[in-house]
Design a protein around this motif. Structure first.
Motif, PDB file in Angstrom:
ATOM      1  N   SER A  30       6.343   4.319  -4.209  1.00  0.00           N
ATOM      2  CA  SER A  30       5.828   4.064  -5.558  1.00  0.00           C
ATOM      3  C   SER A  30       6.481   2.849  -6.218  1.00  0.00           C
ATOM      4  CB  SER A  30       5.988   5.303  -6.434  1.00  0.00           C
ATOM      5  OG  SER A  30       7.362   5.638  -6.489  1.00  0.00           O
ATOM      6  N   ASP A  31       7.750   2.577  -5.862  1.00  0.00           N
ATOM      7  CA  ASP A  31       8.413   1.388  -6.439  1.00  0.00           C
ATOM      8  C   ASP A  31       7.662   0.120  -6.025  1.00  0.00           C
ATOM      9  OD1 ASP A  31      10.251   2.903  -7.642  1.00  0.00           O
ATOM     10  OD2 ASP A  31      11.819   2.630  -6.114  1.00  0.00           O
TER      11      ASP A  31
ATOM     12  N   TRP B 258       4.305  -0.231  -7.855  1.00  0.00           N
ATOM     13  CA  TRP B 258       4.394  -0.780  -9.211  1.00  0.00           C
ATOM     14  C   TRP B 258       4.674  -2.282  -9.183  1.00  0.00           C
ATOM     15  CZ3 TRP B 258       1.963   1.436 -12.713  1.00  0.00           C
ATOM     16  CH2 TRP B 258       1.872   2.835 -12.778  1.00  0.00           C
TER      17      TRP B 258
ATOM     18  N   ARG C 274       2.030  -5.188 -10.574  1.00  0.00           N
ATOM     19  CA  ARG C 274       2.417  -6.234 -11.541  1.00  0.00           C
ATOM     20  C   ARG C 274       2.233  -7.638 -10.950  1.00  0.00           C
ATOM     21  NH1 ARG C 274       6.499  -2.707 -12.972  1.00  0.00           N
ATOM     22  NH2 ARG C 274       7.953  -3.697 -11.525  1.00  0.00           N
TER      23      ARG C 274
END
Lengths: 221, 269
Positions: free
Chosen positions: A6-7, A10, A14
């Motif tokens: 999930s890091d 994200w 972005r």
């Protein structure tokens, strides 16, 4: 089983999201260029059947329709400067290549649209005193444009998707940013899934807007 | 109502025909469609063209406003040569010249040919505003008068696709009138209508006849031709067989071919 990181997701959302603007800019400007060139070519192809100008138009359309878009992008970015000495920025080359390519398809859409207007419309406008040019402007093209909205948006969606090819010449668009994230984190799954989601959202939104506009400007037959 | 047909205000050259056709010939390949037509139509006169299918009636109308080029002969409307360029010695007119000639000759089509992307009112105002450069307010006021004439005032803002055939045809007539033509050509304007809609269109044409509009009407409505015409022209095989007042054409004194055609038509109606 592989688990989504999930890091990285994200970070990918972005970083890749910053390429949405350039993808939209390239697609919109290429569509505009395509319309500016494609409309007169379509009008010419629908009303002139012989002569040098017609042959030139036919050759132009066939050339751009039958060479892969990627080859056209690369050709304009790498080869044209060698021949002419004029250097383009990657974004400029991308807009020119995609615009020229789109113009060939739009010219055909315009030609089909114009030929699809019943001959009675030309006769009625002629009998009221419209010249060929004013009849095109006030009677024929407004009908063609309304009927063309749907194929026009289709072409725009194709354009958004084809714009991914400009990553090849280093434009920092959605696709290219996806490549960079993939290399940086060795995470193709996260990266390219985000890339796919962005393209889907762009194209889906375009098609929804077009359905609205089409309803608003359609006329009963 | 203040509405007036433009004809009424034209110069008093009543002796001069509005439409003058001389030795008009036209072929499609080897097929001779018009074979030496001579017709004069005076101002305010209502002329109907009758005859079997393929006798050249529609082609004649199309030649009168240069929708079809002619092979030889001459067509003049209001003294001005109408040409799309082919006959000997006549040079092809520029787009502007042709536009000016055509804007003076109204044409009402069998299939209406209204502009589907414009409202009824816009259909009527577009030609005056864009071709004749009439200010929009003036053109709209005139269009509303014309809509009243054809009993379509309540449909001014409706799109043509939502109208019945008869309503479309009445709008098409109003659109033609808005250009103040010297003559209006009607090409089988009731043929595509449901039988119950024919009457409303014929009523409009009757009203125009009363108001002195010069008209050439191609029709298969024989009783209408008999009633409204000053003169009936019977055509067959690209030629004018007979032209006379309806009282003559629809009587036993008419040419044998005319009588045969009328018998056949009535038998089928």
């Amino acid at each position: 089983m592989y688990i989504f990181n999930s890091d990285i997701i994200w970070t990918a959302i972005r970083y890749i999201g910053q390429g949405v603007g350039i993808t939209i800019t390239i697609s919109c400007l290429a569509l505009l260029l395509g319309l500016v060139i494609g409309m007169p070519l379509g009008v010419l192809r629908s009303s002139v059947s012989t002569g040098f100008l017609r042959k030139l138009t036919d050759a132009y359309i066939e050339l751009f329709r039958n060479v892969p878009v990627l080859v056209q992008i690369v050709w304009i970015y790498y080869v044209l400067p060698i021949m002419t000495g004029v250097n383009f920025e990657p974004v400029q080359a991308a807009i020119i290549a995609l615009g020229l390519n789109t113009s060939a398809f739009l010219a055909e859409i315009f030609r089909g649209g114009i030929n699809g207007v019943p001959s009675g419309q030309y006769e009625a406008s002629s009998s009221l005193g419209f010249t060929h040019t004013s009849s095109m402007r006030y009677i024929i093209l407004p009908q063609v444009l309304r009927k063309m909205l749907s194929p026009l948006v289709n072409q725009f969606i194709v354009l958004i998707k084809e714009s991914a090819l400009v990553a090849y010449i280093g434009v920092l668009d959605i696709m290219h940013r996806g490549d960079l994230i993939t290399t940086e984190f060795s995470a193709p799954l996260e990266s390219y899934t985000v890339v796919a989601a962005y393209y889907f959202l762009l194209c889906y939104t375009a098609s929804k807007i077009s359905m609205y506009v089409e309803r608003k400007y359609s006329f009963p037959e | 109502m203040t509405f007036a047909i433009n004809n009424a205000s034209k110069p008093a050259d009543m002796d001069q025909p509005v439409v003058r056709i001389r030795d008009l010939k036209k072929s499609f390949g080897k097929l001779v469609v018009l074979d030496g037509i001579n017709i004069d139509v005076r101002r305010g006169e209502v002329c109907t063209l009758i005859g079997p299918s393929g006798s050249g009636k529609t082609t004649l109308l199309r030649c009168l406003n240069a929708l079809s080029p002619i092979d030889s002969g001459e067509v003049r409307v209001d003294g001005k040569l109408v040409t799309n360029g082919l006959p000997l010695g006549q040079k092809k007119p520029s787009q502007k010249e042709l536009s000016k000639i055509r804007s003076n000759i109204g044409f009402v089509f069998q299939l209406f040919n209204l502009f589907p992307h414009l409202t009824v009112l816009q259909n009527i105002t577009i030609a005056p505003t864009k071709v004749k450069r009439v200010p929009h307010d003036k053109a709209a006021a005139r269009a509303r008068e014309l809509l009243e004439l054809v009993s379509m005032s309540d449909k001014a803002d409706v799109m043509p696709g939502l109208l019945s055939g008869g309503q479309k045809q009445r709008v098409a007539i109003a659109r033609t009138l808005a250009m103040d033509p010297s003559v209006i050509l009607f090409d089988e304007v009731t043929s595509a209508l449901d039988p119950e809609r024919v009457g409303e269109v014929l009523d409009v044409i009757r009203e125009l006849a009363k108001r002195g509009m010069t008209m050439i009407i191609v029709t298969h409505e024989m009783s209408f031709a008999k009633e409204v015409s000053d003169r009936v022209i019977f055509m067959e095989g690209g030629k004018v067989v007979e032209e006379a007042a309806p009282s003559h054409i629809f009587s036993s004194k008419a040419d044998a071919r005319t009588q045969a055609f009328l018998r056949h038509t009535y038998a089928n109606s």
